[in-house]
Design a protein around this motif. Structure first.
Motif, mmCIF file in Angstrom:
data_model
loop_
_atom_site.group_PDB
_atom_site.id
_atom_site.type_symbol
_atom_site.label_atom_id
_atom_site.label_comp_id
_atom_site.label_asym_id
_atom_site.label_seq_id
_atom_site.Cartn_x
_atom_site.Cartn_y
_atom_site.Cartn_z
ATOM 1 N N GLY A 1 17.022 3.094 -2.784
ATOM 2 C CA GLY A 1 15.622 2.721 -2.711
ATOM 3 C C GLY A 1 14.811 3.685 -1.866
ATOM 4 N N ILE A 2 13.626 3.239 -1.500
ATOM 5 C CA ILE A 2 12.704 4.027 -0.689
ATOM 6 C C ILE A 2 12.123 3.084 0.358
ATOM 7 C CG2 ILE A 2 10.771 3.565 -2.270
ATOM 8 C CD1 ILE A 2 9.776 6.418 -1.698
ATOM 9 N N ALA A 3 11.845 3.599 1.527
ATOM 10 C CA ALA A 3 11.372 2.731 2.612
ATOM 11 C C ALA A 3 10.248 3.393 3.386
ATOM 12 C CB ALA A 3 12.525 2.390 3.556
ATOM 13 N N ASN A 4 9.343 2.569 3.870
ATOM 14 C CA ASN A 4 8.322 2.997 4.826
ATOM 15 C C ASN A 4 8.598 2.288 6.148
ATOM 16 O OD1 ASN A 4 5.377 4.270 5.156
ATOM 17 N ND2 ASN A 4 5.439 2.324 6.248
ATOM 18 N N ILE A 5 8.640 3.061 7.223
ATOM 19 C CA ILE A 5 8.851 2.480 8.543
ATOM 20 C C ILE A 5 7.721 2.928 9.458
ATOM 21 C CG2 ILE A 5 10.430 4.356 9.197
ATOM 22 C CD1 ILE A 5 11.930 2.237 10.909
ATOM 23 N N GLY A 6 7.075 1.976 10.100
ATOM 24 C CA GLY A 6 5.945 2.307 10.963
ATOM 25 C C GLY A 6 4.944 1.176 11.021
ATOM 26 N N LEU A 7 3.654 1.526 11.041
ATOM 27 C CA LEU A 7 2.593 0.534 11.247
ATOM 28 C C LEU A 7 1.713 0.295 10.021
ATOM 29 C CD1 LEU A 7 1.418 1.492 14.850
ATOM 30 C CD2 LEU A 7 2.659 -0.566 14.182
ATOM 31 N N ARG A 8 1.963 0.979 8.914
ATOM 32 C CA ARG A 8 1.176 0.814 7.678
ATOM 33 C C ARG A 8 -0.327 0.974 7.961
ATOM 34 N NH1 ARG A 8 3.019 -5.030 6.154
ATOM 35 N NH2 ARG A 8 2.488 -5.208 8.359
ATOM 36 N N PRO A 9 -0.766 2.150 8.401
ATOM 37 C CA PRO A 9 -2.159 2.316 8.848
ATOM 38 C C PRO A 9 -3.205 2.092 7.763
ATOM 39 C CG PRO A 9 -1.064 4.440 8.632
ATOM 40 C CD PRO A 9 0.001 3.398 8.501
ATOM 41 N N THR A 10 -2.882 2.336 6.493
ATOM 42 C CA THR A 10 -3.876 2.175 5.429
ATOM 43 C C THR A 10 -4.287 0.722 5.260
ATOM 44 O OG1 THR A 10 -2.946 4.100 4.291
ATOM 45 C CG2 THR A 10 -4.385 2.662 2.998
ATOM 46 N N VAL A 11 -3.362 -0.199 5.530
ATOM 47 C CA VAL A 11 -3.651 -1.632 5.360
ATOM 48 C C VAL A 11 -3.767 -2.330 6.710
ATOM 49 C CG1 VAL A 11 -2.628 -1.752 3.076
ATOM 50 C CG2 VAL A 11 -1.187 -2.131 5.081
ATOM 51 N N ASP A 12 -4.078 -1.536 7.750
ATOM 52 C CA ASP A 12 -4.335 -2.077 9.090
ATOM 53 C C ASP A 12 -3.153 -2.873 9.642
ATOM 54 O OD1 ASP A 12 -6.937 -1.027 9.214
ATOM 55 O OD2 ASP A 12 -7.702 -2.698 8.028
ATOM 56 N N GLY A 13 -1.969 -2.309 9.497
ATOM 57 C CA GLY A 13 -0.801 -2.962 10.064
ATOM 58 C C GLY A 13 -0.882 -3.010 11.578
ATOM 59 N N LYS A 14 -0.512 -4.131 12.165
ATOM 60 C CA LYS A 14 -0.592 -4.297 13.613
ATOM 61 C C LYS A 14 0.781 -4.280 14.279
ATOM 62 C CE LYS A 14 -5.052 -4.880 13.355
ATOM 63 N NZ LYS A 14 -5.970 -3.795 13.803
ATOM 64 N N ARG A 15 1.807 -4.639 13.524
ATOM 65 C CA ARG A 15 3.150 -4.722 14.093
ATOM 66 C C ARG A 15 4.072 -3.754 13.366
ATOM 67 N NH1 ARG A 15 5.261 -10.753 14.248
ATOM 68 N NH2 ARG A 15 6.912 -9.665 15.392
ATOM 69 N N PRO A 16 5.002 -3.134 14.077
ATOM 70 C CA PRO A 16 5.939 -2.231 13.404
ATOM 71 C C PRO A 16 6.794 -2.986 12.401
ATOM 72 C CG PRO A 16 6.652 -2.663 15.658
ATOM 73 C CD PRO A 16 5.282 -3.247 15.523
#
Length: 322
Positions: free
Chosen positions: A245-260
């Motif tokens: 698969g594929i994964a994104n790890i972080g804060l998701r800045p495009t959708v205003d992620g607040k938590r890792p």
């Protein structure tokens, strides 16, 4: 009994007639973040001595880790969450893990108080494995010399940890973390002894991945990870099945992620993953985490990421059990 949570439980267990610690133990102390090759060497020392003495082996860890207590959000990112660390220690053959809550009360413990209440009164330590640079107690007043001195008086021995080096440098959690920060997955694997992975439980998210045509399994991270970005991964499900698969790890800045968070999309998978524990192995870095100007731009980039990831997987097939 494999996990002892806190000093209150330790005291309760130590007071029982059938306590697994009735005859004492062989112990070591540390953060053990990442359970890397240096850590596994220390654990081997502990197990060797525990077998020789016929006593249980114990690893003492802290939650939160001391730097997290003192530095808060400025503390270095974790290599693994608590549950994953505990399972990794058990996989190395440790008999018991004592997890001490590192709070203001414990921070105020004197060095002799720690020796008397935890090492002797609680665990009945007969042999201790620690580094000669180990410091403990209020204001870090305790050290290897003090442990040796008290051990000779109170009936336990102290042994220095063996140093493990790779490319002429000592293996440490900091070194693994630094490698991951610059996307050095191969170097991290050499230091860890296995590919870097994160283990966590899938929780309900905002369903944004599904709306973008890329449904994801969402794993909340209580602390920011050393990795950030988009990666080709291989994940093991509770059933033991492996999926690419594929994964994104972080804060998701495009959708205003607040938590890792760790979001994993498994290729060619149909099913429900909520509540399962995924073991996510990071195989290859694709790109940094980016804030796009619109959700549509993000959707287009996801399509490109999928194509790039599938092409890399076609050229780099995984072995059946990794």
């Amino acid at each position: 009994m494999r996990l002892i949570r806190g000093l209150t439980n330790l005291k309760r267990i130590a007071g029982r007639a059938d306590s697994p610690l009735a005859s004492g133990c062989v112990a070591t102390i540390g953060n053990f973040d990442g359970v890397h090759r240096g850590h596994t060497t220390i654990i081997s020392q502990v197990k060797e001595k525990s077998r020789a003495l016929g006593l249980p082996s114990v690893v003492i860890i802290f939650e939160p880790q001391p730097q997290e207590f003192f530095r808060g959000d400025q503390a270095p990112p974790r290599l693994m969450p608590f549950r994953q660390k505990f399972e990794a220690l058990l996989a190395e053959g440790v008999d018991m893990v004592l997890c001490i809550r590192f709070d203001q009360t414990f921070r105020s413990y004197s060095a002799m108080g720690f020796i008397d209440d935890v090492l002797i009164g609680g665990l009945g330590v007969r042999h201790l494995v620690v580094g000669d640079d180990f410091r403990f107690g209020c204001d870090r007043a305790g050290d290897f010399r003090l442990l040796n001195q008290v051990g000779q008086e109170r009936g336990f021995s102290v042994e220095n940890t063996r140093t493990v080096t790779v490319d002429g440098e000592r293996v440490s959690s900091t070194r693994v973390r630094n490698a991951l920060t610059v996307n050095g997955l191969e170097e991290a694997e050499r230091l860890l002894g296995h590919p870097y992975r994160i283990h966590g439980r899938v929780v309900y998210g905002r369903q944004l991945g599904r709306q973008l045509g890329a449904p994801t399994a969402n794993i909340l991270l209580h602390k920011m990870a050393a990795l950030r970005g988009v990666y080709v991964v291989r994940a093991r499900l509770d059933s033991g099945q492996w999926q690419d698969g594929i994964a994104n790890i972080g804060l998701r800045p495009t959708v205003d992620g607040k938590r890792p968070s760790l979001e994993v999309h498994l290729f060619d998978f149909a099913g429900t993953l909520y509540g399962q524990h995924l073991d996510v192995v990071f195989r290859h870095g694709l790109r940094d985490e980016v804030k796009f100007d619109s959700v549509d731009e993000l959707r287009q980039q996801i399509v490109r990421d999928f194509e790039t990831a599938r092409a890399w997987l076609a050229a780099n097939p995984a072995t059946p059990d990794t």
